[in-house]
Design a protein around this motif. Structure first.
Motif, PDB file in Angstrom:
ATOM      1  N   LEU A  76      13.093   0.552  -4.050  1.00 29.00           N
ATOM      2  CA  LEU A  76      12.539   1.774  -3.452  1.00 29.00           C
ATOM      3  C   LEU A  76      11.043   1.911  -3.696  1.00 29.00           C
ATOM      4  N   VAL A  77      10.563   1.446  -4.861  1.00 31.71           N
ATOM      5  CA  VAL A  77       9.120   1.522  -5.118  1.00 31.71           C
ATOM      6  C   VAL A  77       8.411   0.596  -4.119  1.00 31.71           C
ATOM      7  N   GLY A  78       7.444   1.126  -3.407  1.00 33.41           N
ATOM      8  CA  GLY A  78       6.726   0.331  -2.419  1.00 33.41           C
ATOM      9  C   GLY A  78       7.385   0.307  -1.051  1.00 33.41           C
ATOM     10  N   SER A  79       8.487   1.046  -0.865  1.00 32.35           N
ATOM     11  CA  SER A  79       9.187   0.986   0.426  1.00 32.35           C
ATOM     12  C   SER A  79       8.652   2.021   1.408  1.00 32.35           C
ATOM     13  N   GLU A  80       7.618   2.756   1.022  1.00 27.04           N
ATOM     14  CA  GLU A  80       6.874   3.642   1.916  1.00 27.04           C
ATOM     15  C   GLU A  80       7.757   4.657   2.638  1.00 27.04           C
ATOM     16  N   GLY A  81       8.750   5.165   1.917  1.00 31.83           N
ATOM     17  CA  GLY A  81       9.576   6.224   2.498  1.00 31.83           C
ATOM     18  C   GLY A  81      10.525   5.768   3.575  1.00 31.83           C
ATOM     19  N   THR A  82      10.706   4.447   3.720  1.00 33.03           N
ATOM     20  CA  THR A  82      11.553   3.954   4.814  1.00 33.03           C
ATOM     21  C   THR A  82      13.012   3.795   4.408  1.00 33.03           C
ATOM     22  N   VAL A 124       0.129  14.215 -20.331  1.00 29.23           N
ATOM     23  CA  VAL A 124       0.626  13.300 -21.361  1.00 29.23           C
ATOM     24  C   VAL A 124      -0.464  12.980 -22.379  1.00 29.23           C
ATOM     25  N   ALA A 125      -1.732  13.001 -21.938  1.00 30.12           N
ATOM     26  CA  ALA A 125      -2.829  12.754 -22.885  1.00 30.12           C
ATOM     27  C   ALA A 125      -2.844  13.827 -23.971  1.00 30.12           C
ATOM     28  N   ALA A 126      -2.470  15.052 -23.602  1.00 32.25           N
ATOM     29  CA  ALA A 126      -2.418  16.147 -24.577  1.00 32.25           C
ATOM     30  C   ALA A 126      -1.415  15.846 -25.691  1.00 32.25           C
ATOM     31  N   GLN A 127      -0.518  14.904 -25.442  1.00 35.16           N
ATOM     32  CA  GLN A 127       0.442  14.519 -26.486  1.00 35.16           C
ATOM     33  C   GLN A 127       0.146  13.123 -27.018  1.00 35.16           C
ATOM     34  N   GLY A 128      -1.073  12.652 -26.772  1.00 38.12           N
ATOM     35  CA  GLY A 128      -1.466  11.346 -27.312  1.00 38.12           C
ATOM     36  C   GLY A 128      -0.888  10.180 -26.538  1.00 38.12           C
ATOM     37  N   LEU A 129      -0.500  10.421 -25.280  1.00 38.13           N
ATOM     38  CA  LEU A 129       0.143   9.365 -24.493  1.00 38.13           C
ATOM     39  C   LEU A 129      -0.681   9.049 -23.249  1.00 38.13           C
ATOM     40  N   TRP A 130      -0.252   8.022 -22.534  1.00 35.52           N
ATOM     41  CA  TRP A 130      -1.044   7.509 -21.414  1.00 35.52           C
ATOM     42  C   TRP A 130      -0.133   7.053 -20.289  1.00 35.52           C
ATOM     43  N   TYR A 131      -0.459   7.514 -19.076  1.00 36.26           N
ATOM     44  CA  TYR A 131       0.190   6.994 -17.874  1.00 36.26           C
ATOM     45  C   TYR A 131      -0.855   6.124 -17.167  1.00 36.26           C
ATOM     46  N   PRO A 132      -0.755   4.795 -17.280  1.00 32.67           N
ATOM     47  CA  PRO A 132      -1.858   3.923 -16.850  1.00 32.67           C
ATOM     48  C   PRO A 132      -2.190   3.847 -15.353  1.00 32.67           C
ATOM     49  N   PRO A 133      -1.223   3.800 -14.419  1.00 39.80           N
ATOM     50  CA  PRO A 133      -1.648   3.525 -13.031  1.00 39.80           C
ATOM     51  C   PRO A 133      -2.744   4.484 -12.554  1.00 39.80           C
ATOM     52  N   ASP A 134      -3.845   3.945 -12.070  1.00 40.78           N
ATOM     53  CA  ASP A 134      -5.031   4.744 -11.774  1.00 40.78           C
ATOM     54  C   ASP A 134      -5.669   4.370 -10.446  1.00 40.78           C
ATOM     55  N   PRO A 135      -4.939   4.624  -9.334  1.00 41.96           N
ATOM     56  CA  PRO A 135      -5.585   4.408  -8.039  1.00 41.96           C
ATOM     57  C   PRO A 135      -6.853   5.253  -7.960  1.00 41.96           C
ATOM     58  N   THR A 175      -0.453  11.819  -5.198  1.00 44.08           N
ATOM     59  CA  THR A 175       0.718  12.241  -5.964  1.00 44.08           C
ATOM     60  C   THR A 175       1.493  11.023  -6.490  1.00 44.08           C
ATOM     61  N   ILE A 176       2.270  11.279  -7.541  1.00 45.20           N
ATOM     62  CA  ILE A 176       3.110  10.212  -8.094  1.00 45.20           C
ATOM     63  C   ILE A 176       4.097   9.725  -7.026  1.00 45.20           C
ATOM     64  N   GLY A 177       4.632  10.654  -6.224  1.00 45.98           N
ATOM     65  CA  GLY A 177       5.550  10.240  -5.156  1.00 45.98           C
ATOM     66  C   GLY A 177       4.879   9.282  -4.183  1.00 45.98           C
ATOM     67  N   GLY A 178       3.641   9.593  -3.796  1.00 47.59           N
ATOM     68  CA  GLY A 178       2.896   8.696  -2.909  1.00 47.59           C
ATOM     69  C   GLY A 178       2.571   7.382  -3.597  1.00 47.59           C
ATOM     70  N   ASN A 179       2.223   7.457  -4.867  1.00 46.04           N
ATOM     71  CA  ASN A 179       1.955   6.234  -5.647  1.00 46.04           C
ATOM     72  C   ASN A 179       3.203   5.348  -5.701  1.00 46.04           C
ATOM     73  N   VAL A 180       4.377   5.986  -5.854  1.00 46.63           N
ATOM     74  CA  VAL A 180       5.636   5.229  -5.881  1.00 46.63           C
ATOM     75  C   VAL A 180       5.907   4.620  -4.509  1.00 46.63           C
ATOM     76  N   ILE A 222      12.397  11.497   9.862  1.00 50.70           N
ATOM     77  CA  ILE A 222      11.832  12.180   8.695  1.00 50.70           C
ATOM     78  C   ILE A 222      10.612  11.397   8.223  1.00 50.70           C
ATOM     79  N   VAL A 223       9.469  12.043   8.136  1.00 49.90           N
ATOM     80  CA  VAL A 223       8.270  11.386   7.615  1.00 49.90           C
ATOM     81  C   VAL A 223       7.858  12.089   6.323  1.00 49.90           C
ATOM     82  N   PRO A 224       8.168  11.492   5.178  1.00 47.62           N
ATOM     83  CA  PRO A 224       7.795  12.118   3.900  1.00 47.62           C
ATOM     84  C   PRO A 224       6.309  11.922   3.645  1.00 47.62           C
ATOM     85  N   ARG A 225       5.694  12.872   2.955  1.00 50.53           N
ATOM     86  CA  ARG A 225       4.284  12.722   2.598  1.00 50.53           C
ATOM     87  C   ARG A 225       4.004  13.437   1.278  1.00 50.53           C
ATOM     88  N   GLY A 226       2.975  12.959   0.595  1.00 44.13           N
ATOM     89  CA  GLY A 226       2.510  13.625  -0.613  1.00 44.13           C
ATOM     90  C   GLY A 226       1.199  14.317  -0.307  1.00 44.13           C
TER      91      GLY A 226
END
Lengths: 443, 443
Positions: free
Chosen positions: A188-194, A110-121, A128-133, A55-59
């Protein structure tokens, strides 16, 4: 293998068989599948386990290390249709998303609600967030605000091994703190789908970012710019971003987009300062390191143009030929030495190297440019690529700061980890995926 | 078993056989050993593997969950003599320490160079960095600055399983970013000594903290104080600490130390604000939630007295009888509901409960007080303890925010994780410690 909507059209499969890494081998998939739900993923993983299909997951496929490249006979699991933001909890500063949500789409919601998701590749408009994870993606503002792992509170993942293949397991939590059991979320974060397929992500949010000023410095050598970075760190400054762009990068962006940047110097530093003290300190550090000129700006138009140029560097250089993208990260005090060694390696192998860097983090992206179709140039670039990795390791650094190991940096990773840590890594892979179905041969 | 300096004196062993958790079972060790170096630890782990002797690592023994309690026939590995700060790297904002370094000693050493190690458990004058790593300790300022895991860049650990027992392995790195391989560093942080023995820790440092003002609010009910916390979060305020102390806690500190605190209200909130905007916002949030009075202070003497009272709560209450210490953490919006349920549980079981809380994080420490030697009171307190855990889980929380699972919260942890995640946890323990030597029966 029976799955509704299985994709077997060769053209579609070809498009889904690789990410954006140059010269990373990609196999021919057996088929592709686009799940819409966790249940779909469970069904696919169960079927793959029954038929021993990898299985090769992708975003979005914006990776630069070959981490999403197909292996022969695999099922490509394209998670881009699982793109719903399931919840934004303003009171608890968190959001729950499916893996196919595009980074910038989450940011906007989230900005529309005055919030911020910082990670910004730099890939945030597409990735995608899944790929970022999967790659523990970083970006510009992680200098002050941390990387993807720092924002993942919990995950739902479809696993195998200790549970039957296809079991959905909840990891982590919705609270800000928690220490019950081993930190499987971080594993799991950074495990590249393995280790399994992530199907839902609970991310931590922050209040909207503070307005920031920009400080720019121009330098007549890369090494002087590196010294300015080292000085900023040792003086305790805390810019929200501290980016280095060399002349080759600026020129490529200007030639393409005509933003009016005059690349008359060898390197520029571009910083975001959230306090007047930080802005003053950055100007002083740049000056003391020998900047040709420095400029402070609270004019966001001008600042945004420069940050836009930074983000456009990669596509601008891609127009010149295939790029090999390094992602080495060295201790911050070693940035000047590393920049000098990159210049030396480029000269020795006669490879054109353009460098952008999250310099404040010590994370450098030398981009090795090769004329299209020139096999000797490709071989020289690949040799330079390995030399840069060796020099980063010699300076106490790592082969990959944020892009992941994928296919391109497996040898470098083994050199970095040493035999003990590598044995532990392999044992964990064997335990969580005894059938070696999840993205085999990666990381 | 041959180890130089093996301690077998029964009185010394008795003192090394438990941490500060009340009523957590402690066995009788075979012996204790005080390593001075990584090589000593390797030798001890090898010898234990040969003779099948369980290993219980410990630091200062200030834990509150029984995580360092001896098991029968074990070797207690007392790491408190490995107390050297090996390196402070100002240019790269990191330090390398042995596990026995006391938290406050590290703080002082780096402060002398204008730097800051933020994690600040209330035990910081006594607890060790190794113990803090084992439990992923939090503290007051983790609300804004994160917990121990956020500060651990790399570890040296003596492991078994995939490598021969007694092998020292380097995990993590000295760079600020890095994604080569699985995050084994994060896996070991918070694992309570069940996966190996940590022998060296590379921690991230920050520039010296900014001067902060204090905002205090007094409330005539616990729930109103909880509402003020929820309001502060939903309004996007970012205090560096937001602590709740109830009347019982204030009274106990005042009776003991005579600091001049007048506990004439049911609950106080104590916040550190690093910007004037945050200070204004906190005053407004406290007022809107119905505070009886609020006060802003930049007078650090007064502020320090209140924070000192907060830190003295635990020893002050211990004078009244054995304490059962909860460490539940709930989503921040659920703080008012959780406080109400704690009051209800105390009334129902007729148990005196004093509550301190890292309220801004949703991390509550209800302290269950029992008269010494009263068996019925102990049984009632233990029942109330489990009820509080159930209610925290029902509100989407966790059994332990920062103290660890140890012996006291194993059942609660299993209820929280669910069977899938628990199976994965156990498989990882089995892989990294197939002989079940490292702190067996914990976490």
């Amino acid at each position: 293998m029976k799955l509704p909507g299985l994709i077997t059209d060769p053209n579609t499969l070809a498009g889904l068989s690789h990410d954006e890494a140059e010269w990373a081998p990609a196999g021919t998939p057996y088929a592709a599948f686009r799940p819409q739900s966790t249940e779909d993923v469970q069904q696919a993983v169960k079927a793959c386990a029954e038929h021993n299909v990898p299985i090769v997951p992708r975003g979005a496929g914006t990776g630069l290390s070959g981490g999403a490249n197909a292996t022969d006979g695999c099922l490509v699991l394209d998670l881009s249709r699982m793109d719903r933001i399931l919840e934004i909890d303003r009171d608890n500063l968190l959001a729950v998303v499916q893996p196919g949500v595009v980074n910038d789409d989450l940011k906007k919601a989230v900005a529309a609600q005055g919030l911020w998701y910082p990670p910004d590749p730099a890939s945030s408009p597409w990735s995608t967030i899944g790929g970022n994870v999967a790659t523990n993606a970083g970006g510009l503002c992680c200098l002050k605000y941390g990387v993807t792992r720092d924002y993942v509170l919990g995950l739902e993942a479809v696993l195998g091994g200790p549970v039957p293949y296809g079991t959905a397991v909840q990891l982590g939590r919705r609270t800000t703190k928690g220490v019950a059991g081993y930190d499987l979320t971080s594993l799991l974060v950074g495990s590249e789908g393995t280790l399994g397929v992530v199907t839902e992500i609970t991310v931590r949010l922050r209040p909207a970012p503070r307005p920031a000023g920009t400080v720019v410095g121009a330098f007549d050598s890369l090494v002087a710019a590196g010294q300015a970075v080292a000085l900023s760190t040792s003086r305790g400054l805390q810019p929200a971003a501290l980016e280095l762009i060399d002349r080759a990068c600026l020129q490529a962006v200007e030639d393409w987009k005509h933003l009016g940047i005059e690349p008359d110097t060898e390197a520029m530093l571009l910083a975001r300062a959230e306090t007047p003290e930080d802005a003053d300190g950055l100007v002083a550090a740049f000056t003391d390191a020998g900047a040709v000129w420095t400029e402070r700006s609270t004019d966001s138009t001008e600042a945004e143009a420069l940050f836009a140029a930074r983000r456009l560097t990669y596509p601008a250089l891609e127009r010149l030929g295939p790029l090999l993208t390094e992602d080495v990260c060295v201790p911050r005090s070693a940035v000047p030495a590393m920049l000098a060694r990159i210049e030396e390696i480029g000269a020795r192998h006669q490879v054109r190297i353009a460098t952008i860097a999250h310099a404040g983090d010590g994370n450098l992206h030398p981009l090795l440019i090769t004329p299209p179709g020139d096999d000797n140039a490709r071989i020289a670039a690949q040799a330079a690529f390995e030399d840069i990795i060796d020099q980063a390791l010699a300076l106490g650094g790592t082969v990959t700061g944020e892009h992941g190991v994928g296919l391109l940096k497996r040898d470098g990773m083994i050199r970095e980890l040493g035999p003990g840590a590598h044995a532990v890594q392999q044992a964990i892979k064997q335990t969580l995926d005894p059938l070696n179905l999840f993205n085999p041969g990666k990381a």
